[in-house]
Design a protein around this motif. Structure first.
Motif, PDB file in Angstrom:
ATOM      1  N   SER B  18       0.829  -1.201   0.000  1.00 21.12           N
ATOM      2  CA  SER B  18       0.000   0.000   0.000  1.00 21.12           C
ATOM      3  C   SER B  18       0.857   1.242   0.000  1.00 21.12           C
ATOM      4  O   SER B  18       0.566   2.219  -0.678  1.00 21.12           O
ATOM      5  CB  SER B  18      -0.901   0.013   1.230  1.00 21.12           C
ATOM      6  OG  SER B  18      -1.683  -1.125   1.245  1.00 21.12           O
ATOM      7  N   LEU B  22       0.648   4.083  -2.824  1.00 21.84           N
ATOM      8  CA  LEU B  22       0.397   5.485  -2.497  1.00 21.84           C
ATOM      9  C   LEU B  22       1.544   6.356  -2.970  1.00 21.84           C
ATOM     10  O   LEU B  22       1.349   7.460  -3.482  1.00 21.84           O
ATOM     11  CB  LEU B  22       0.199   5.639  -0.989  1.00 21.84           C
ATOM     12  CG  LEU B  22      -1.126   5.131  -0.463  1.00 21.84           C
ATOM     13  CD1 LEU B  22      -1.141   5.170   1.045  1.00 21.84           C
ATOM     14  CD2 LEU B  22      -2.259   5.974  -1.008  1.00 21.84           C
ATOM     15  N   LEU B  25       1.129   6.987  -6.541  1.00 18.65           N
ATOM     16  CA  LEU B  25       0.040   7.937  -6.778  1.00 18.65           C
ATOM     17  C   LEU B  25       0.503   9.364  -6.508  1.00 18.65           C
ATOM     18  O   LEU B  25       0.206  10.285  -7.275  1.00 18.65           O
ATOM     19  CB  LEU B  25      -1.159   7.597  -5.895  1.00 18.65           C
ATOM     20  CG  LEU B  25      -1.990   6.384  -6.311  1.00 18.65           C
ATOM     21  CD1 LEU B  25      -3.043   6.086  -5.258  1.00 18.65           C
ATOM     22  CD2 LEU B  25      -2.658   6.641  -7.647  1.00 18.65           C
ATOM     23  N   TYR B  26       1.240   9.522  -5.402  1.00 20.13           N
ATOM     24  CA  TYR B  26       1.701  10.871  -5.067  1.00 20.13           C
ATOM     25  C   TYR B  26       2.724  11.371  -6.076  1.00 20.13           C
ATOM     26  O   TYR B  26       2.728  12.546  -6.445  1.00 20.13           O
ATOM     27  CB  TYR B  26       2.274  10.908  -3.649  1.00 20.13           C
ATOM     28  CG  TYR B  26       1.193  11.093  -2.619  1.00 20.13           C
ATOM     29  CD1 TYR B  26       0.733  12.355  -2.296  1.00 20.13           C
ATOM     30  CD2 TYR B  26       0.604  10.009  -1.999  1.00 20.13           C
ATOM     31  CE1 TYR B  26      -0.279  12.539  -1.384  1.00 20.13           C
ATOM     32  CE2 TYR B  26      -0.415  10.168  -1.083  1.00 20.13           C
ATOM     33  CZ  TYR B  26      -0.852  11.441  -0.778  1.00 20.13           C
ATOM     34  OH  TYR B  26      -1.861  11.616   0.113  1.00 20.13           O
ATOM     35  N   ALA B 143      -5.473  14.249  -8.833  1.00 22.07           N
ATOM     36  CA  ALA B 143      -4.828  13.640  -7.670  1.00 22.07           C
ATOM     37  C   ALA B 143      -4.152  14.701  -6.812  1.00 22.07           C
ATOM     38  O   ALA B 143      -4.069  14.563  -5.596  1.00 22.07           O
ATOM     39  CB  ALA B 143      -3.803  12.611  -8.127  1.00 22.07           C
ATOM     40  N   LEU B 147      -5.459  13.966  -3.280  1.00 24.14           N
ATOM     41  CA  LEU B 147      -4.498  13.335  -2.380  1.00 24.14           C
ATOM     42  C   LEU B 147      -3.954  14.311  -1.353  1.00 24.14           C
ATOM     43  O   LEU B 147      -3.590  13.918  -0.253  1.00 24.14           O
ATOM     44  CB  LEU B 147      -3.345  12.714  -3.180  1.00 24.14           C
ATOM     45  CG  LEU B 147      -3.720  11.502  -4.019  1.00 24.14           C
ATOM     46  CD1 LEU B 147      -2.519  10.990  -4.771  1.00 24.14           C
ATOM     47  CD2 LEU B 147      -4.283  10.398  -3.144  1.00 24.14           C
ATOM     48  N   THR B 332      -7.031   4.517  -3.185  1.00 17.76           N
ATOM     49  CA  THR B 332      -6.360   5.350  -2.190  1.00 17.76           C
ATOM     50  C   THR B 332      -6.862   5.031  -0.796  1.00 17.76           C
ATOM     51  O   THR B 332      -6.076   4.873   0.144  1.00 17.76           O
ATOM     52  CB  THR B 332      -6.637   6.834  -2.494  1.00 17.76           C
ATOM     53  OG1 THR B 332      -6.386   7.058  -3.860  1.00 17.76           O
ATOM     54  CG2 THR B 332      -5.757   7.713  -1.657  1.00 17.76           C
ATOM     55  N   CYS B 335      -5.642   1.650   0.420  1.00 15.04           N
ATOM     56  CA  CYS B 335      -4.207   1.691   0.705  1.00 15.04           C
ATOM     57  C   CYS B 335      -3.936   2.406   2.019  1.00 15.04           C
ATOM     58  O   CYS B 335      -3.110   1.972   2.812  1.00 15.04           O
ATOM     59  CB  CYS B 335      -3.455   2.386  -0.424  1.00 15.04           C
ATOM     60  SG  CYS B 335      -3.290   1.351  -1.855  1.00 15.04           S
ATOM     61  N   PHE B 336      -4.639   3.521   2.236  1.00 17.27           N
ATOM     62  CA  PHE B 336      -4.426   4.232   3.495  1.00 17.27           C
ATOM     63  C   PHE B 336      -4.855   3.378   4.678  1.00 17.27           C
ATOM     64  O   PHE B 336      -4.220   3.389   5.728  1.00 17.27           O
ATOM     65  CB  PHE B 336      -5.184   5.565   3.495  1.00 17.27           C
ATOM     66  CG  PHE B 336      -4.357   6.707   2.995  1.00 17.27           C
ATOM     67  CD1 PHE B 336      -3.197   7.078   3.659  1.00 17.27           C
ATOM     68  CD2 PHE B 336      -4.709   7.398   1.863  1.00 17.27           C
ATOM     69  CE1 PHE B 336      -2.425   8.120   3.196  1.00 17.27           C
ATOM     70  CE2 PHE B 336      -3.940   8.440   1.389  1.00 17.27           C
ATOM     71  CZ  PHE B 336      -2.790   8.800   2.057  1.00 17.27           C
TER      72      PHE B 336
END
Lengths: 323, 352
Positions: B18, B22, B25-26, B143, B147, B332, B335-336
């Motif tokens: 995860s 993430l 993604l970031y 995002a 995010l 997201t 994963c968080f």
């Protein structure tokens, strides 16, 4: 001799169910420079409370009712909380009875000892100082990075000792330091303390319920019973010739005096309930030496040579105190 | 950091993965200007609701191309958005293409794009929306909002919650009563309506940045109360621990005891609460966007992209790729959640 700590007529009360209950009933105690004074007594006699009073950290429902506590000539009961924060740790170090619960589980011990250092020095010097003191208390360097739960009880107690000593305080309060430890570790810790006291030139208030431990290194012993010091004097003399019947009983209970096969002696009865203390001398229900006056009057301080004792056996000084 | 990752890997494989998802993604959000083939507001009206483009290595004749390529798109019926693959046109995908007008964060000139095809061909990895905008690019730009809103919002409400909960629990008495009543006042309002009411009290015609900041503040204002309440409860029990007495005996100030000794002991709970509440912020932003109170078009956020998808039932059936932002929200959030679970294990020293 210079007096490091002087407690005068200290009265501390608890508020229990809207009622005021006196726990410390006029404690007088003084510690001179480089002197080790033991405070002995049964559980619930107010030893720990006396220790906590000296650093002014009473439990929430307790309060100072009367008395003075002089540290280095200043009455700390008049100090504000901010002034007290300066004194704690720097002038007075304290070691507690249950080492595991007195260390914060989320930090490494090195971190916690470092935190105790007062004064602004940089990180590297702090670490050096911590490792230096670890050497003094007999801990290895790698303990610095350990968490409290990774250490044994003896090691934890050594860490607590190094926290108490890192600022070179001149008064150390050791509150039942060996209670949570097994006998062999306890002896090691006591030996360590003995060495450190000599090395750091400490004055110590050694709180214990085991008077045989007190005998190892203290100069003076104060015996406490239900919130009062019933006898205080040089340790050798008290052990040779105890004056107060309670002290006498305590010493005769020590196992070292017995031969194999003898039955161990105990003191009959329990420590009285603070909420309804017996009239007169609070020890009289358990005392073999009981006179009529004991039932009605509280014994005052009687001086015999360098000792003080509160008992009608040695004169008829009556304590004039509202109860 | 490295150490933390190793511990995380050991603690929980899911949370380790995860973390990297993430992370990607970031990175995608940060490098949106570089990765996305088209700007977020670039419209190709003739390609409205175009399905995702397929990438090929082998052409119709069975010939292998080392460089991946796409076929052209032929518009069959522009009114019903019907498209067909034009096998006669082949556009190889080019990497690190020069795009002179491209700027990073709308400021610094940076004329390179990760991948693109020649101008007549169009590459829409996730298809296009109703205005013919590339959803892939818009997800990357969106995002940035979706995010970061969670992280910033959580930081604010976490700070408030920890401090107020800590002070309230440690000092107790009248201060405690006062602070907890405030918390209760915030808690009695259903969060969503409070959010709407707060948003409604501000003007509608704000710039995107202003709206963004406003949403962060509103969401964190709602979020801190329940955290403060729980932290207070934990502090009440932690402050009775002996090591707190010991640190007082060391002469530490109350503030330092709260910050250094009490609050870190709540971390095994609050770190999880923190990561678990980030999804709430992402969803909160989406909820506001769906109602048209969040980030305004043309600027994308996952929430307003999703809202334009589910606003029209016909679109849902004919163009399901419009729901891809929803998948990213889901990814997201999950994963968080896993990350929070792993971090709780990592931050508990008893596990090492």
């Amino acid at each position: 001799m210079e007096k490091i700590l002087e407690i005068k007529n200290l009265i501390v009360s608890f508020k229990i169910r809207e009622k005021k209950v006196k726990i410390l009933r006029g404690v007088d105690l003084s510690i001179e420079k480089n002197e080790v004074v033991s405070l002995a007594g049964e559980s619930g006699s107010g030893k720990t409370l006396t220790g906590l009073s000296v650093i002014k950290l009473l439990p929430k429902n307790a309060f100072f009712e009367n008395g003075e506590i002089y540290i280095d000539g200043e009455n700390i009961l008049e100090f504000s909380e901010i002034e007290m924060e300066k004194i704690r740790g720097e002038k007075i170090g304290m070691i507690f009875q249950e080492p595991s619960s007195y260390l914060n589980p989320v930090y490494t011990v090195g971190n916690q000892v470092e935190e105790a250092i007062k004064g602004k020095i940089n990180k590297k010097e702090k670490k050096e100082k911590v490792i230096q003191i670890f050497k003094e208390v007999g801990l290895k360097e790698n303990v610095y990075f350990k968490y409290p739960h990774q250490l044994s009880g003896g090691m934890q107690q050594r860490v607590l000792i190094s926290i108490a000593l890192i600022n070179n305080p001149y008064l150390l309060i050791a509150d039942e330091v060996t209670t949570a430890l097994d006998v062999t570790t306890a002896i090691q810790i006591i030996e360590l303390l003995k060495n450190l006291i000599n090395k750091f030139k400490l004055s110590v208030l050694f709180i214990t319920h085991d008077i045989s431990l007190a005998k190892i290194f203290s100069h003076k012993i104060a015996v406490m019973y239900s919130g009062e010091i019933v006898e205080i004097g040089p340790i050798q003399k008290i052990f040779e010739n105890p004056l107060h019947p309670y002290t006498e009983n305590l010493i005769s209970c020590l196992p070292e005096k017995y031969k194999k096969g003898d039955k161990l002696k105990t003191i009959p009865g329990n420590i009285p309930d603070f909420e309804n203390l017996p009239s007169g001398c609070s020890f009289h229900p358990r005392c073999y030496y009981k006179k009529e006056i004991c039932l009605t009057n509280q014994p005052g301080k009687t001086q015999i040579e360098e000792r003080f004792v509160r008992c009608f056996k040695y004169g008829n000084i009556v304590e004039n105190r509202k109860s | 950091m490295n150490n933390l990752l190793k511990k995380l890997k050991k603690a929980n494989k899911f949370s380790f993965f995860s973390f990297w998802i993430l992370f990607l993604l970031y990175i995608g959000a940060f490098l949106a200007d570089f990765i996305s083939p088209y700007p977020y507001d670039c419209q190709y009206r003739q390609y409205s609701l175009c399905p995702p483009t397929k990438i090929h290595f082998i052409d119709k004749n069975g010939k292998f191309h080392l460089r991946p390529f796409i076929y052209g798109i032929k518009v069959i019926n522009p009114y019903f958005n019907e498209y067909e693959i034009d096998y006669s046109k082949i556009y190889p995908i080019r990497f690190f293409v020069k795009v002179p007008e491209r700027k990073i964060f709308g400021r610094i000139k940076f004329g390179i794009c990760l991948f693109r095809v020649e101008d007549e061909g169009k590459i829409f990895l996730f298809g296009t929306d109703i205005h013919g905008r590339d959803i892939f690019s818009r997800i990357l730009y969106g995002a940035r909002i979706s995010l970061s809103i969670g992280i910033i919002g959580v930081c604010i409400s976490f700070l408030l919650g920890l401090l107020i909960g800590g002070i309230s629990g440690y000092f107790g008495g009248k201060l405690d009563t006062f602070l907890m009543r405030i918390v209760e006042i915030i808690m009695v309002f259903p969060g969503f309506y409070l959010m709407l009411a707060l948003r409604a009290s501000f003007p509608l015609n704000l710039s995107s940045i202003e709206i963004y900041l406003l949403i962060v503040v509103i969401l964190s204002f709602i979020g801190w109360a329940s955290l403060a309440r729980i932290i207070r409860g934990m502090v009440l029990s932690i402050k009775e621990e002996e090591y707190i007495l010991a640190s007082r005996a060391l002469g530490l100030s109350s503030f330092r005891i709260i910050i250094r000794h009490i609050l870190p002991n709540t971390f095994s709970y609050s770190i999880t609460a923190l990561t678990l509440s980030i999804p709430g912020y992402i969803l909160g932003e989406s909820a506001l966007s769906i109602l048209g109170l969040g980030i305004q078009e043309p600027y994308p956020s996952w929430g307003n992209m999703l809202s334009s998808a589910i606003g029209n039932l016909k679109i849902l059936t004919t163009a399901p790729w419009m729901l891809i932002p929803g998948f990213f929200i889901f990814l997201t959030i999950i994963c968080f959640n896993f990350l929070g679970d792993g971090l709780r294990t990592v931050f508990d020293p008893k596990n090492w």
